[in-house]
Design a protein around this motif. Structure first.
Motif, PDB file in Angstrom:
ATOM      1  N   ILE A 203      44.514   6.127 -13.403  1.00 24.70           N
ATOM      2  CA  ILE A 203      43.560   6.474 -12.351  1.00 24.70           C
ATOM      3  C   ILE A 203      43.232   5.262 -11.486  1.00 24.70           C
ATOM      4  CG2 ILE A 203      41.212   7.281 -11.918  1.00 24.70           C
ATOM      5  CD1 ILE A 203      41.487   9.091 -14.365  1.00 24.70           C
ATOM      6  N   GLU A 204      43.172   5.505 -10.176  1.00 19.82           N
ATOM      7  CA  GLU A 204      42.928   4.467  -9.157  1.00 19.82           C
ATOM      8  C   GLU A 204      41.455   4.499  -8.760  1.00 19.82           C
ATOM      9  OE1 GLU A 204      42.875   1.694  -7.394  1.00 19.82           O
ATOM     10  OE2 GLU A 204      44.990   1.981  -6.814  1.00 19.82           O
ATOM     11  N   TYR A 205      40.682   3.515  -9.272  1.00 21.71           N
ATOM     12  CA  TYR A 205      39.253   3.498  -8.993  1.00 21.71           C
ATOM     13  C   TYR A 205      38.886   2.752  -7.715  1.00 21.71           C
ATOM     14  CZ  TYR A 205      38.126   5.969 -13.234  1.00 21.71           C
ATOM     15  OH  TYR A 205      38.011   6.954 -14.189  1.00 21.71           O
ATOM     16  N   ARG A 206      39.880   2.258  -6.992  1.00 17.49           N
ATOM     17  CA  ARG A 206      39.583   1.728  -5.656  1.00 17.49           C
ATOM     18  C   ARG A 206      39.487   2.847  -4.632  1.00 17.49           C
ATOM     19  NH1 ARG A 206      44.110  -2.910  -6.499  1.00 17.49           N
ATOM     20  NH2 ARG A 206      45.146  -1.016  -7.198  1.00 17.49           N
ATOM     21  N   ASN A 207      39.853   4.053  -5.024  1.00  9.52           N
ATOM     22  CA  ASN A 207      39.728   5.223  -4.169  1.00  9.52           C
ATOM     23  C   ASN A 207      38.312   5.782  -4.326  1.00  9.52           C
ATOM     24  OD1 ASN A 207      39.777   7.780  -3.003  1.00  9.52           O
ATOM     25  ND2 ASN A 207      41.869   8.207  -3.655  1.00  9.52           N
ATOM     26  N   PRO A 208      37.489   5.733  -3.285  1.00 11.58           N
ATOM     27  CA  PRO A 208      36.083   6.156  -3.428  1.00 11.58           C
ATOM     28  C   PRO A 208      35.928   7.630  -3.782  1.00 11.58           C
ATOM     29  CG  PRO A 208      36.617   5.719  -1.116  1.00 11.58           C
ATOM     30  CD  PRO A 208      37.772   5.215  -1.931  1.00 11.58           C
ATOM     31  N   VAL A 209      36.865   8.483  -3.380  1.00  9.02           N
ATOM     32  CA  VAL A 209      36.710   9.897  -3.719  1.00  9.02           C
ATOM     33  C   VAL A 209      36.938  10.121  -5.210  1.00  9.02           C
ATOM     34  CG1 VAL A 209      37.364  10.627  -1.391  1.00  9.02           C
ATOM     35  CG2 VAL A 209      39.109  10.539  -3.174  1.00  9.02           C
ATOM     36  N   VAL A 210      37.733   9.266  -5.834  1.00 12.71           N
ATOM     37  CA  VAL A 210      37.920   9.350  -7.278  1.00 12.71           C
ATOM     38  C   VAL A 210      36.627   8.990  -8.001  1.00 12.71           C
ATOM     39  CG1 VAL A 210      39.093   8.299  -9.249  1.00 12.71           C
ATOM     40  CG2 VAL A 210      40.409   8.973  -7.239  1.00 12.71           C
ATOM     41  N   ARG A 211      35.998   7.925  -7.573  1.00 11.79           N
ATOM     42  CA  ARG A 211      34.726   7.528  -8.189  1.00 11.79           C
ATOM     43  C   ARG A 211      33.700   8.651  -8.072  1.00 11.79           C
ATOM     44  NH1 ARG A 211      33.225   1.597  -8.691  1.00 11.79           N
ATOM     45  NH2 ARG A 211      35.201   0.486  -8.627  1.00 11.79           N
ATOM     46  N   GLU A 212      33.626   9.243  -6.899  1.00 10.42           N
ATOM     47  CA  GLU A 212      32.649  10.300  -6.685  1.00 10.42           C
ATOM     48  C   GLU A 212      32.971  11.520  -7.543  1.00 10.42           C
ATOM     49  OE1 GLU A 212      29.308  12.217  -5.461  1.00 10.42           O
ATOM     50  OE2 GLU A 212      29.837  10.096  -5.225  1.00 10.42           O
ATOM     51  N   GLU A 213      34.249  11.875  -7.650  1.00  7.98           N
ATOM     52  CA  GLU A 213      34.627  13.029  -8.463  1.00  7.98           C
ATOM     53  C   GLU A 213      34.288  12.799  -9.928  1.00  7.98           C
ATOM     54  OE1 GLU A 213      36.282  16.548 -10.092  1.00  7.98           O
ATOM     55  OE2 GLU A 213      35.340  16.002  -8.186  1.00  7.98           O
ATOM     56  N   MET A 214      34.517  11.599 -10.443  1.00  8.29           N
ATOM     57  CA  MET A 214      34.207  11.336 -11.843  1.00  8.29           C
ATOM     58  C   MET A 214      32.697  11.364 -12.101  1.00  8.29           C
ATOM     59  SD  MET A 214      37.081  11.427 -13.115  1.00  8.29           S
ATOM     60  CE  MET A 214      36.545  11.198 -14.791  1.00  8.29           C
ATOM     61  N   LYS A 215      31.911  10.979 -11.115  1.00  5.91           N
ATOM     62  CA  LYS A 215      30.452  11.099 -11.259  1.00  5.91           C
ATOM     63  C   LYS A 215      30.023  12.558 -11.253  1.00  5.91           C
ATOM     64  CE  LYS A 215      29.432   6.680  -9.027  1.00  5.91           C
ATOM     65  NZ  LYS A 215      28.886   6.047  -7.797  1.00  5.91           N
ATOM     66  N   GLN A 216      30.607  13.350 -10.376  1.00  2.42           N
ATOM     67  CA  GLN A 216      30.256  14.767 -10.326  1.00  2.42           C
ATOM     68  C   GLN A 216      30.688  15.480 -11.600  1.00  2.42           C
ATOM     69  OE1 GLN A 216      28.169  16.086  -8.049  1.00  2.42           O
ATOM     70  NE2 GLN A 216      28.100  13.920  -7.466  1.00  2.42           N
TER      71      GLN A 216
ATOM     72  N   TRP B 213      43.849  16.321  -7.575  1.00  2.00           N
ATOM     73  CA  TRP B 213      44.337  14.969  -7.764  1.00  2.00           C
ATOM     74  C   TRP B 213      45.756  14.870  -7.201  1.00  2.00           C
ATOM     75  CZ3 TRP B 213      41.607  11.154 -10.748  1.00  2.00           C
ATOM     76  CH2 TRP B 213      40.443  11.620 -11.357  1.00  2.00           C
ATOM     77  N   ASP B 214      46.015  13.786  -6.435  1.00  2.32           N
ATOM     78  CA  ASP B 214      47.382  13.527  -5.984  1.00  2.32           C
ATOM     79  C   ASP B 214      47.655  12.030  -6.102  1.00  2.32           C
ATOM     80  OD1 ASP B 214      46.160  12.274  -3.799  1.00  2.32           O
ATOM     81  OD2 ASP B 214      46.586  13.923  -2.420  1.00  2.32           O
ATOM     82  N   TYR B 215      48.784  11.576  -5.581  1.00  4.31           N
ATOM     83  CA  TYR B 215      49.204  10.192  -5.838  1.00  4.31           C
ATOM     84  C   TYR B 215      48.240   9.162  -5.256  1.00  4.31           C
ATOM     85  CZ  TYR B 215      51.105   9.651  -1.073  1.00  4.31           C
ATOM     86  OH  TYR B 215      51.253   9.545   0.288  1.00  4.31           O
ATOM     87  N   HIS B 216      47.387   9.571  -4.300  1.00  7.25           N
ATOM     88  CA  HIS B 216      46.374   8.636  -3.784  1.00  7.25           C
ATOM     89  C   HIS B 216      45.326   8.305  -4.849  1.00  7.25           C
ATOM     90  CE1 HIS B 216      47.852   9.145   0.349  1.00  7.25           C
ATOM     91  NE2 HIS B 216      47.908  10.447   0.106  1.00  7.25           N
ATOM     92  N   CYS B 217      45.269   9.118  -5.893  1.00  6.51           N
ATOM     93  CA  CYS B 217      44.254   8.970  -6.946  1.00  6.51           C
ATOM     94  C   CYS B 217      44.751   8.141  -8.129  1.00  6.51           C
ATOM     95  CB  CYS B 217      43.821  10.336  -7.453  1.00  6.51           C
ATOM     96  SG  CYS B 217      43.156  11.437  -6.185  1.00  6.51           S
ATOM     97  N   PHE B 218      45.990   7.658  -8.048  1.00  5.15           N
ATOM     98  CA  PHE B 218      46.581   6.940  -9.172  1.00  5.15           C
ATOM     99  C   PHE B 218      47.193   5.621  -8.720  1.00  5.15           C
ATOM    100  CE2 PHE B 218      46.823  11.486 -10.101  1.00  5.15           C
ATOM    101  CZ  PHE B 218      46.084  11.522 -11.283  1.00  5.15           C
ATOM    102  N   SER B 219      47.111   4.631  -9.608  1.00  2.04           N
ATOM    103  CA  SER B 219      47.665   3.314  -9.289  1.00  2.04           C
ATOM    104  C   SER B 219      49.072   3.133  -9.841  1.00  2.04           C
ATOM    105  CB  SER B 219      46.766   2.211  -9.841  1.00  2.04           C
ATOM    106  OG  SER B 219      46.636   2.332 -11.241  1.00  2.04           O
ATOM    107  N   GLY B 220      49.457   3.968 -10.820  1.00  2.73           N
ATOM    108  CA  GLY B 220      50.781   3.839 -11.382  1.00  2.73           C
ATOM    109  C   GLY B 220      51.079   4.985 -12.328  1.00  2.73           C
ATOM    110  N   VAL B 221      52.351   5.124 -12.674  1.00  2.94           N
ATOM    111  CA  VAL B 221      52.772   6.164 -13.617  1.00  2.94           C
ATOM    112  C   VAL B 221      53.748   5.553 -14.622  1.00  2.94           C
ATOM    113  CG1 VAL B 221      52.429   8.107 -12.042  1.00  2.94           C
ATOM    114  CG2 VAL B 221      54.626   6.905 -12.055  1.00  2.94           C
ATOM    115  N   GLY B 222      53.922   6.257 -15.718  1.00  2.00           N
ATOM    116  CA  GLY B 222      54.801   5.762 -16.775  1.00  2.00           C
ATOM    117  C   GLY B 222      56.112   6.498 -16.879  1.00  2.00           C
TER     118      GLY B 222
END
Length: 495
Positions: free
Chosen positions: A205-218, A156-165
């Motif tokens: 988590i940034e769900y507009r990133n297709p690799v994130v969606r695929e990883e969560m399914k796997q 996971w890197d910053y491409h996988c996230f929409s924001g941080v706190g």
């Protein structure tokens, strides 16, 4: 044979961090069916950022169920992976389903920081920038060196996230919107408490990133094949784009378990319309906790006889979408000192549990602290420490037995008094039915019809709050009493 289902939420927020929960539940698995428990909701089993102290919702590694030495521990707060899987095996051997808690909204405890371009947002709205684009050190790189790529080598890197706190280099908390390639705005969500409520906490988590969606399914595939759970509780749905959870569930149901149960946490205060909008957006694929009903129960318990009991189900999900409503009295978020504290007073809890356990509508969930009792100490909003006692509800085991053996068949309501309500469950071929009466005021009674076939028969209070018997007249009607601020459940007297 028809059986009424009951979920037991098998944890509370302050359960000791001693690694015993999985073993405790395994040991009790054989005793729970007699009380009518058919499913158990267990807390997030994944390694959290606080290691053995983590409750599992500050999730660090989805693939670590207490197997790897990460965050200075192998086990989680609740035990090891081996103990977790043994607990599931024991529950299944005793005919109890297991609902796993799934955290899809965020990650925490990154292994490395990254330089990331962000805009700082007004935390009251999440969408109004209060800075120009700035570069910060963000905790967004998760490499899991302790796991070493076992089960998944996804990084996971910053491409996988929409924001941080949190901005690590500035040592500053806030809402920082990552300026990524997917959008400079947040994902669209239904919750309208803020102008946008996609961001809740930590690394979102940034769900507009297709690799994130695929990883969560796997990961879902791996988790199901590893643990064999029967259903899921989906955490923090208000803060996740509503198109991903049903997509994830479709994947799981089509490939692994067609009847995988799902219930979602969508905290709405008293806004029933938000739940109904979410149900519509997710095509009714997810049951929802009936948060508005919980608030009704909380208010009723504090208002005593000033509350109109005949309105207890007004503005509740169980009244509008009964097939999708999971009803509850309290949970880990509502107990004292929690951020969503909205407790139900102890005197009212037997009435509240009768309202969710003994009616035809809804799928009830019983809270660990009400089942076992608990005590703890924590700092309140006033900055002082408070010792909290949550007594177990002594009537609860009997109410569960009544649900298991009596509360079946058609339902006839007598909601004709503001301080005393009742209903009749007529029973069926296998179960005899029951009569329920509640009072939030003085001693009371109510004429209720159980049917001419019961003329001359005697009814007794299963809860033993009232000692005298009720004899049914020639018209099939009985006069059923109830003590002040109490509940009685009347059943046919055994010969």
């Amino acid at each position: 044979m028809e059986t009424n289902g009951v979920i037991l939420q098998y944890f509370e927020w302050y359960y000791p961090a001693d690694g015993t929960l999985w073993n405790k539940l395994a040991d009790e698995a054989e005793h729970l069916p007699a009380l009518g428990i058919t499913a158990v909701w267990v807390p997030s089993a994944c390694k959290g950022a606080e290691g053995a102290k983590s409750r599992g919702y500050d999730i660090y590694d989805h693939y670590d169920l207490g197997e790897f030495n990460q965050k200075d521990t192998v086990r989680t707060k609740y035990g090891t992976k081996e103990q977790y899987l043994n607990m599931i095996k024991k529950l299944h051997e005793n005919g109890i389903q297991v609902y796993a808690d799934i955290v899809l909204n965020h990650l925490a405890g990154a292994d490395e920081n990254e330089k990331v371009w962000v805009k700082k947002m007004d935390p009251e709205t999440n969408v109004d920038p209060i800075s120009e684009p700035i570069q910060i050190e963000a905790s967004t790189r998760f490499t899991y060196p302790g796991r070493g790529g076992k089960y998944s080598d996804f990084v996971w890197d910053y491409h996988c996230f929409s924001g941080v706190g949190y901005a690590a280099d500035l040592q500053e908390k806030g809402v920082f919107k990552i300026q990524n390639e997917y959008d400079t705005k947040w994902e669209e969500v239904i919750g309208n408490d803020k102008a946008n409520y996609d961001f809740l906490m930590l690394s979102d988590i940034e769900y507009r990133n297709p690799v994130v969606r695929e990883e969560m399914k796997q990961w879902g595939k791996w988790y199901y094949e590893t643990a064999g759970f029967d259903g899921v509780r989906l955490d923090a749905l208000k803060h996740i784009t509503p198109d991903f959870p049903p997509e994830w569930l479709d994947f799981m149901r089509e490939n692994f378990k067609s009847d995988l149960f799902a219930v979602g946490e969508y905290w709405t205060d008293k806004k029933l319309d938000q739940l109904e909008k979410y149900i519509k957006a997710t095509q009714g694929k997810i049951h929802m906790f009936d948060v508005p009903l919980h608030y009704n129960l909380s208010v009723a318990s504090k208002c005593n006889q000033e509350y109109n009991l005949s309105t207890i189900f007004d503005n509740s999900l169980v009244s509008t979408q009964p097939s999708l409503a999971v009803t509850f009295v309290e949970n880990h978020d509502t107990q004292p000192i929690q951020s969503l504290e909205s407790g139900v007073e102890p005197w009212f809890k037997p009435l509240a549990y009768a309202l969710i356990l003994l009616r035809k509508e809804g799928y009830p969930c019983v809270f660990y602290a009400d089942f076992y009792g608990t005590s703890y100490e924590d700092k309140g909003k006033d900055g002082k420490y408070h010792k909290i006692e949550m007594p177990k509800i002594k009537e609860l085991p009997k109410l569960l037995v009544i649900r298991k053996h009596y509360a079946y068949g058609d339902q006839k309501d007598y909601f004709d008094n503001s301080n005393c309500i009742g209903w009749v469950r007529e029973g069926n071929d296998e179960h005899p039915g029951c009569v329920v009466i509640l009072s939030n005021g003085e001693n009371s009674e109510k004429n209720m019809e159980v049917g001419k076939q019961h003329s001359g028969k005697h009814y007794v209070d299963f809860l033993q709050n009232v000692n005298e018997e009720v004899i049914i007249d020639e018209n099939g009607t009985g006069t059923f009493p109830v003590n002040k601020k109490s509940v009685s459940v009347w059943v046919l007297k055994e010969n």
